[in-house]
Scaffold this motif. Structure first.
Motif, PDB file in Angstrom:
ATOM      1  N   LYS A 159     100.718  54.498  45.060  1.00 55.53           N
ATOM      2  CA  LYS A 159     101.130  55.439  45.649  1.00 55.53           C
ATOM      3  C   LYS A 159     100.211  55.818  46.842  1.00 55.53           C
ATOM      4  N   GLN A 160      99.093  55.646  46.533  1.00 57.10           N
ATOM      5  CA  GLN A 160      97.605  56.848  47.220  1.00 57.10           C
ATOM      6  C   GLN A 160      97.433  55.305  47.603  1.00 57.10           C
ATOM      7  N   LYS A 161      97.484  53.959  47.361  1.00 56.74           N
ATOM      8  CA  LYS A 161      97.144  52.952  48.405  1.00 56.74           C
ATOM      9  C   LYS A 161      98.138  52.359  48.908  1.00 56.74           C
ATOM     10  N   LEU A 162      99.183  52.558  48.720  1.00 57.26           N
ATOM     11  CA  LEU A 162     100.193  52.596  49.452  1.00 57.26           C
ATOM     12  C   LEU A 162      99.798  53.296  50.741  1.00 57.26           C
ATOM     13  N   SER A 163     100.431  54.838  50.450  1.00 52.63           N
ATOM     14  CA  SER A 163     100.056  55.696  51.517  1.00 52.63           C
ATOM     15  C   SER A 163      98.240  55.457  52.808  1.00 52.63           C
ATOM     16  N   ARG A 164      97.001  54.936  51.932  1.00 53.52           N
ATOM     17  CA  ARG A 164      96.430  54.361  52.827  1.00 53.52           C
ATOM     18  C   ARG A 164      96.582  53.093  53.198  1.00 53.52           C
ATOM     19  N   THR A 165      97.387  52.157  52.962  1.00 58.93           N
ATOM     20  CA  THR A 165      98.245  51.690  53.383  1.00 58.93           C
ATOM     21  C   THR A 165      98.554  51.535  55.324  1.00 58.93           C
ATOM     22  N   MET A 166      99.698  52.302  54.718  1.00 58.39           N
ATOM     23  CA  MET A 166     101.149  53.007  55.550  1.00 58.39           C
ATOM     24  C   MET A 166      99.248  53.575  56.916  1.00 58.39           C
ATOM     25  N   PHE A 167      98.745  54.328  56.533  1.00 56.58           N
ATOM     26  CA  PHE A 167      98.608  55.187  57.415  1.00 56.58           C
ATOM     27  C   PHE A 167      96.993  53.375  58.348  1.00 56.58           C
ATOM     28  N   LEU A 168      97.086  53.441  58.245  1.00 51.55           N
ATOM     29  CA  LEU A 168      95.803  52.509  58.199  1.00 51.55           C
ATOM     30  C   LEU A 168      96.675  51.563  59.563  1.00 51.55           C
ATOM     31  N   ILE A 169      98.008  50.916  59.303  1.00 53.51           N
ATOM     32  CA  ILE A 169      98.952  49.980  59.795  1.00 53.51           C
ATOM     33  C   ILE A 169      98.873  51.111  60.999  1.00 53.51           C
ATOM     34  N   GLU A 170      99.421  52.313  60.887  1.00 52.88           N
ATOM     35  CA  GLU A 170     100.054  53.201  62.059  1.00 52.88           C
ATOM     36  C   GLU A 170      98.806  53.306  62.874  1.00 52.88           C
ATOM     37  N   SER A 171      97.117  53.339  61.948  1.00 53.35           N
ATOM     38  CA  SER A 171      96.428  53.857  62.843  1.00 53.35           C
ATOM     39  C   SER A 171      96.010  52.384  63.981  1.00 53.35           C
ATOM     40  N   ILE A 172      96.167  51.234  63.424  1.00 53.97           N
ATOM     41  CA  ILE A 172      95.409  49.860  64.173  1.00 53.97           C
ATOM     42  C   ILE A 172      96.552  50.154  65.090  1.00 53.97           C
ATOM     43  N   GLU A 173      97.996  50.054  64.511  1.00 57.62           N
ATOM     44  CA  GLU A 173      98.966  49.852  65.841  1.00 57.62           C
ATOM     45  C   GLU A 173      98.365  51.261  67.392  1.00 57.62           C
ATOM     46  N   LYS A 174      98.059  52.032  67.161  1.00 61.04           N
ATOM     47  CA  LYS A 174      97.981  53.530  67.902  1.00 61.04           C
ATOM     48  C   LYS A 174      96.372  52.906  68.911  1.00 61.04           C
ATOM     49  N   ARG A 175      95.748  52.450  67.804  1.00 58.86           N
ATOM     50  CA  ARG A 175      94.286  51.500  68.732  1.00 58.86           C
ATOM     51  C   ARG A 175      94.751  50.469  69.595  1.00 58.86           C
ATOM     52  N   ARG A 176      96.148  49.847  69.304  1.00 60.21           N
ATOM     53  CA  ARG A 176      96.570  48.710  70.096  1.00 60.21           C
ATOM     54  C   ARG A 176      97.234  48.979  71.205  1.00 60.21           C
ATOM     55  N   ARG A 177      98.093  50.477  70.829  1.00 60.45           N
ATOM     56  CA  ARG A 177      98.793  50.958  72.035  1.00 60.45           C
ATOM     57  C   ARG A 177      97.784  51.283  73.241  1.00 60.45           C
ATOM     58  N   THR A 178      96.776  52.141  72.289  1.00 61.60           N
ATOM     59  CA  THR A 178      95.838  53.559  73.527  1.00 61.60           C
ATOM     60  C   THR A 178      94.818  52.197  74.230  1.00 61.60           C
ATOM     61  N   ILE A 179      94.686  50.807  73.600  1.00 65.17           N
ATOM     62  CA  ILE A 179      93.157  50.221  74.916  1.00 65.17           C
ATOM     63  C   ILE A 179      93.891  49.671  75.263  1.00 65.17           C
ATOM     64  N   GLN A 180      95.408  49.126  75.382  1.00 66.23           N
ATOM     65  CA  GLN A 180      95.880  48.474  76.065  1.00 66.23           C
ATOM     66  C   GLN A 180      96.621  49.005  77.653  1.00 66.23           C
ATOM     67  N   LYS A 181      96.789  50.495  77.107  1.00 69.33           N
ATOM     68  CA  LYS A 181      97.357  51.538  78.144  1.00 69.33           C
ATOM     69  C   LYS A 181      96.147  51.546  79.417  1.00 69.33           C
ATOM     70  N   VAL A 182      94.639  51.538  78.373  1.00 74.35           N
ATOM     71  CA  VAL A 182      93.310  52.374  78.810  1.00 74.35           C
ATOM     72  C   VAL A 182      92.867  50.657  79.697  1.00 74.35           C
ATOM     73  N   ALA A 183      93.486  49.808  79.267  1.00 74.93           N
ATOM     74  CA  ALA A 183      92.985  48.452  80.184  1.00 74.93           C
ATOM     75  C   ALA A 183      94.063  48.325  81.449  1.00 74.93           C
TER      76      ALA A 183
END
Length: 440
Positions: free
Chosen positions: A286-310
């Motif tokens: 459960k801890q590892k799954l929580s970490r994975t979900m968090f990372l996927i969400e963070s990477i998607e946030k990174r993509r959206r942010t860089i796209q918006k700024v670019a």
């Protein structure tokens, strides 16, 4: 009698996740690749498929993977965060500060604040962001944040964590030396302008005595990070664009490389959670799954942010891409307002990122240019530099123009600029001084 108490408790792992999310936005493709490879080794839930075909690139990443281990935080609130040293990796300034932070008797909240502050110390060793940004991350009041900042400002190297040059110098002196304190606190600009007579009169001291104090001040370190490794002074062997701009007629399209975020959840271990397993294994998964979900969400946030700024950068500088026009004046604040995100987020989203265009590959921060006032509208530094090059290219080689004369011409064109700024821009353009340009 039953009594019900409500207790609010600050959790360190939540703050750590927020900090990790912020750091992920700042990673470029190479750094994110290394970060995800390391995460996939440590987390059974992460299936990461990288589609980089360049063997040299992959070898370079693997050889330098140690550099990114400190981006990986443990998601368990019961485990300590450990900053590791390695003979393969020379500690950065932040590593040194984290180590000192760990020696202080701090509460969980204070430790969270300290981590957030150190993460936001720049490559010169300064803490230049607004305190409110830290309070937004850790949910603490300004007084407590300033208290922790003061503790960090007592760390080695002296002057680290200062918010400006004056504070940096004051942190390095004996505070009981009242005269030295006053000279730095009230007359730093006068020292820069060499107004020693004014300082001597103000402080009621002899000029010779003042000169000795000025010598002391010049021995202080205006850049606390000097001598330490920082995030930006590691040599980068490859430039790998994160953003691509395509020109189709009079239109521009901006796209990001998608394969870098190809992270999936391992179905085998996901199914294990529905099977008959012991409690320790279930808690671990459960801890590892929580970490994975968090990372996927963070990477998607990174993509959206860089796209918006670019998107906003390319929109503002459209004429540069289409017609080779000079860059328009544009700062972090302009993109922050257009994209409706904070300036610090814009800074992280553009950090060490490169953009590939039909005109070549540029660092994303290349497109930020200072504003210079004119009688009509502001122009960018890039535009002024082109004017300077054009003026010098048309000068009489027997009577080349002085910097003051070039300044006068630019002023006549309606560009409000000082001679020293013209000199600075000319030097940046690698154009020699007047005497060296003269042809007999």
């Amino acid at each position: 009698m039953t009594k019900l108490d409500l207790t609010l408790k600050q959790k360190l792992n939540l703050t750590t996740n927020l900090i990790t999310s912020i750091e992920i936005i700042a990673l470029n493709s190479i750094e994110l690749y290394s970060f995800l490879e390391k995460e996939s080794e440590d987390n059974v839930f992460i299936d990461y498929d990288a589609f980089f075909e360049d063997k040299m690139f992959r070898d370079y990443i693997r050889q330098n993977n140690k550099r990114y281990e400190d981006y990986s935080f443990n998601n368990s609130e019961n485990e300590d965060i450990e900053i590791q040293d390695s003979v393969k990796y020379e500690p950065t300034l932040k590593d040194v500060l984290f180590e000192q932070l760990g020696t202080l008797p701090l509460s969980e909240l204070e430790l969270s604040i300290g981590m957030a502050i150190i993460h936001n110390i720049d490559d010169d060793g300064y803490f230049r962001i607004d305190i409110k940004e830290i309070s937004d991350v850790v949910n603490a009041d300004d007084i407590l944040i300033l208290s922790v900042l003061k503790k960090i400002q007592s760390f080695e190297p002296l002057g680290v964590g200062a918010r400006n040059l004056k504070e940096c110098l004051l942190l390095q002196i004996d505070q009981t030396d009242e005269l030295l304190f006053n000279i730095i606190n009230y007359h730093l600009d006068d020292i820069y302008k060499n107004n020693l007579d004014k300082i001597a009169v103000s402080q009621n001291i002899e000029l010779d005595t003042l000169k000795e104090y000025v010598k002391k001040i010049k021995t202080l370190n205006p850049k606390p990070s000097r001598g330490y490794k920082t995030d930006n002074n590691y040599d980068t062997l490859y430039i790998y664009p994160d953003i691509f701009v395509d020109v189709v007629g009079d239109s521009l399209t901006v796209r990001l490389k998608d394969s870098i975020s190809n992270v999936h959840i391992n179905e085998h271990y996901l199914n294990m959670l529905d099977s008959d397993i012991d409690n320790n294994t279930r808690t671990y998964l459960k801890q590892k799954l929580s970490r994975t979900m968090f990372l996927i969400e963070s990477i998607e946030k990174r993509r959206r942010t860089i796209q918006k700024v670019a998107d906003k950068i390319v929109e503002v500088q459209k004429e540069f891409f289409l017609n080779n026009s000079p860059l328009k004046p544009m700062g972090l604040k302009d993109i922050s307002q257009l994209a409706q995100i904070s300036e610090s987020t814009v800074s992280r989203a553009t950090k060490n990122k490169y953009i590939q265009t039909p005109k070549g590959i540029y660092e994303l921060k290349y497109f930020f240019s200072s504003h210079i006032s004119t009688s009509n509208e502001d122009v960018s530094k890039d535009s002024v530099c082109k004017h300077i090059k054009d003026i010098i290219s048309k000068e009489n080689p027997q009577k080349p123009l002085s910097d003051q004369k070039i300044t006068d011409i630019l002023n006549a064109m309606g560009i409000d600029i000082k001679r020293r700024t013209v000199s600075k821009y000319r030097e940046e353009l690698n154009i020699p001084i007047t005497k060296s340009r003269k042809k007999y």
